[in-house]
Design a protein around this motif. Structure first.
Motif, short mmCIF file in Angstrom:
data_model
loop_
_atom_site.label_atom_id
_atom_site.label_comp_id
_atom_site.label_asym_id
_atom_site.label_seq_id
_atom_site.Cartn_x
_atom_site.Cartn_y
_atom_site.Cartn_z
N ASN A 182 60.15 -21.75 95.18
CA ASN A 182 59.19 -21.96 94.31
C ASN A 182 59.61 -24.15 93.54
OD1 ASN A 182 57.27 -19.93 94.98
ND2 ASN A 182 57.73 -19.10 93.23
N VAL A 183 60.30 -23.09 93.10
CA VAL A 183 60.77 -24.78 92.00
C VAL A 183 60.38 -25.68 93.53
CG1 VAL A 183 62.22 -26.07 91.91
CG2 VAL A 183 61.76 -23.93 90.17
N LYS A 184 61.28 -25.79 94.36
CA LYS A 184 61.83 -26.72 95.68
C LYS A 184 60.02 -27.10 96.47
CE LYS A 184 62.71 -26.49 100.70
NZ LYS A 184 63.86 -26.39 101.94
N GLU A 185 59.33 -26.35 96.18
CA GLU A 185 57.71 -26.49 96.50
C GLU A 185 56.88 -27.60 95.86
OE1 GLU A 185 53.60 -24.45 98.44
OE2 GLU A 185 55.07 -23.00 98.32
N ALA A 186 56.83 -27.16 94.45
CA ALA A 186 56.01 -27.85 93.67
C ALA A 186 56.89 -29.37 93.36
CB ALA A 186 56.62 -27.13 92.27
N PHE A 187 58.33 -29.52 93.47
CA PHE A 187 59.29 -30.99 93.01
C PHE A 187 59.32 -31.66 94.19
CE2 PHE A 187 59.63 -28.61 88.97
CZ PHE A 187 59.50 -29.19 88.21
N TRP A 188 58.44 -31.26 94.98
CA TRP A 188 58.43 -32.13 97.24
C TRP A 188 58.16 -33.05 96.46
CZ3 TRP A 188 62.66 -30.59 100.54
CH2 TRP A 188 62.42 -31.39 101.32
N LEU A 249 66.44 -31.82 95.39
CA LEU A 249 67.40 -31.57 96.26
C LEU A 249 68.10 -30.62 95.43
CD1 LEU A 249 68.32 -35.83 96.10
CD2 LEU A 249 68.45 -34.17 98.06
N SER A 250 67.82 -30.43 93.99
CA SER A 250 68.46 -29.56 93.49
C SER A 250 68.53 -28.22 93.54
CB SER A 250 68.63 -29.57 91.93
OG SER A 250 69.74 -28.69 91.05
N ALA A 251 66.93 -27.83 94.18
CA ALA A 251 66.39 -26.23 94.66
C ALA A 251 66.90 -25.98 96.42
CB ALA A 251 65.85 -26.62 94.71
N CYS A 252 67.42 -27.28 96.96
CA CYS A 252 68.07 -27.50 98.42
C CYS A 252 69.60 -27.16 98.03
CB CYS A 252 67.63 -28.28 98.96
SG CYS A 252 66.02 -28.71 99.86
N GLU A 253 70.11 -27.41 97.64
CA GLU A 253 71.30 -27.45 96.94
C GLU A 253 71.62 -25.87 96.76
OE1 GLU A 253 72.77 -30.31 94.17
OE2 GLU A 253 72.98 -31.66 95.72
N ARG A 254 71.51 -25.57 96.23
CA ARG A 254 71.10 -23.86 95.30
C ARG A 254 70.62 -22.90 96.14
NH1 ARG A 254 68.00 -25.17 90.84
NH2 ARG A 254 69.64 -25.92 88.58
N LEU A 255 69.63 -23.33 97.07
CA LEU A 255 69.07 -21.90 98.81
C LEU A 255 70.69 -22.76 99.30
CD1 LEU A 255 65.16 -23.45 98.79
CD2 LEU A 255 66.92 -20.79 98.58
N ILE A 256 71.27 -24.04 99.69
CA ILE A 256 71.97 -23.91 100.24
C ILE A 256 73.68 -22.60 100.07
CG2 ILE A 256 73.83 -25.00 101.68
CD1 ILE A 256 71.66 -27.56 101.79
N LEU A 257 73.45 -23.38 98.92
CA LEU A 257 74.25 -21.84 98.15
C LEU A 257 74.63 -20.11 98.51
CD1 LEU A 257 75.68 -23.89 95.23
CD2 LEU A 257 77.05 -24.09 96.93
N LEU A 258 73.05 -20.18 98.76
CA LEU A 258 72.32 -18.20 98.74
C LEU A 258 72.63 -18.11 100.27
CD1 LEU A 258 69.16 -18.60 96.34
CD2 LEU A 258 71.88 -16.95 96.03
N GLU A 259 72.75 -19.54 101.34
CA GLU A 259 72.79 -19.31 103.01
C GLU A 259 71.99 -18.50 103.06
OE1 GLU A 259 76.69 -16.91 102.79
OE2 GLU A 259 77.71 -18.62 103.00
N PHE A 260 70.67 -18.82 102.59
CA PHE A 260 68.84 -18.00 102.88
C PHE A 260 69.20 -18.99 104.24
CE2 PHE A 260 64.86 -19.31 102.07
CZ PHE A 260 64.39 -18.34 102.54
#
Length: 345
Positions: A182-188, A249-260
């Motif tokens: 949701n954060v990623k979409e809002a700030f894309w 970028l920050s949201a993407c980095e966290r999602l990568i850490l989640l291995e989603f």
């Protein structure tokens, strides 16, 4: 995020109503604090403990009502529902927008009593956690998460559940994924053509900056892409109406850490491209292709995935061409993208 990295796949799929390994509330508040620091130019950090205490105070207030004592499971859950959504007037908001980000962050939801369904489910689960810790919840309780646009998360007695309730169980992994998505979409930062995926919008912005593609793109898309690059050249990553590259970028980095989802590597790559970090962009795009190729999950073949694959190939081609240039790994704006600048509204 470090807590969930150490979890097994089974532990990640545990329902938030019985989760004991990850402090979801504190994780959500830390996400708020980190993003708040990026959004504002203030040197003051968002305090974490007061908002955790506010969650605790909510539970205390519910307990003081006396409705939790000697109540049947159904009566207790009905009282909690009325306490949260009627007495405290917590409301669901479906807005996912940079202009109104408060429904996406736990600290703001606790302040304004309005938030996304995922945030409301998190608050509900935290109250259940405290009640269980105090031995006031002596039955197996689950949270029903609504998949429509109007329902509210609510508890139910699991022993009386139906098979149709299972798809509405919210897991630890899913909750964190959806909060970050949701954060990623809002700030894309690429807002044109909302019918396209985030990745397609960003790649189209890349292609718009290539004069050979100008005739194929709308004037708005071209100007949006040019505007993005002008802001980056000035070291500006945020604009009131065009998103915030730092938060995306920050949201993407966290999602990568989640291995989603391997696609997060791809989305991260295209954002790095727009930062002028071509070497890193190429690295993550190759990593995505490797992960995609080795994935055991069969990718659904549809029009969207075909368009995204084609866009990914075009991005790879551009990066390979750029890599042949001397000094290609040096950003054209020489690190200015890291500055905490924002464009006035």
């Amino acid at each position: 995020m470090s807590q969930i990295k150490g979890l097994s796949r089974i532990e990640r799929e545990v329902s938030i109503s019985i989760n004991r390994r990850v402090d979801l509330a504190k994780t959500a508040i830390y996400i708020s604090a980190e993003d708040f620091a990026l959004m504002s130019q203030s040197s003051l950090a968002l305090p974490v403990d007061p908002f955790i205490e506010r969650l605790f105070d909510l539970t205390m207030e519910f307990c003081r009502s006396g409705k939790v004592l000697r109540a049947s499971p159904e009566a207790l859950l009905d009282s909690l529902y009325k306490f949260l959504y009627v007495e405290k007037d917590f409301q669901r908001s479906n807005v996912i927008s940079r202009l109104e980000p408060h429904p996406l962050y736990l600290h703001a939801v606790l302040t304004y009593q309005s938030g996304s369904a995922y945030m409301l489910a998190l608050i509900y689960s935290e109250i259940l956690k405290v009640l269980r810790f105090w031995s006031l919840l002596d039955f197996d309780c689950e949270i029903f998460f609504p998949h429509d646009r109007y329902g509210l998360p609510r508890g139910y007695h699991k022993q009386k559940s139906a098979e149709s309730d299972h798809p509405h169980i919210l897991t630890v992994q899913t909750l964190l994924e959806e909060i970050l998505k949701n954060v990623k979409e809002a700030f894309w930062p690429f807002r044109h053509d909302q019918t396209k995926s985030l990745f397609l919008r960003a790649v189209h912005a890349v292609l718009c900056t290539d004069r050979s593609n100008v005739v194929e793109e709308s004037g708005f898309q071209l100007e949006s892409a040019k505007s993005s690059h002008r802001r980056l050249d000035r070291g500006t990553l945020t604009s009131l109406h065009l998103g915030d590259l730092r938060l995306a970028l920050s949201a993407c980095e966290r999602l990568i850490l989640l291995e989603f989802d391997p696609k997060e590597l791809r989305d991260y790559s295209v954002l790095l491209y727009h930062c002028g970090l071509y070497e890193q962009s190429l690295h993550y795009l190759k990593l995505y292709q490797d992960r995609k190729g080795s994935s055991l999950q069969k990718q659904a073949s549809n029009e969207l995935s075909s368009l995204e694959d084609e866009a990914g190939e075009k991005l790879m081609m551009r990066l390979n061409l750029i890599s042949m240039e001397e000094g290609w790994s040096k950003p054209s704006h020489s690190g200015t993208f890291l500055r905490n600048n924002s464009e006035p509204s």
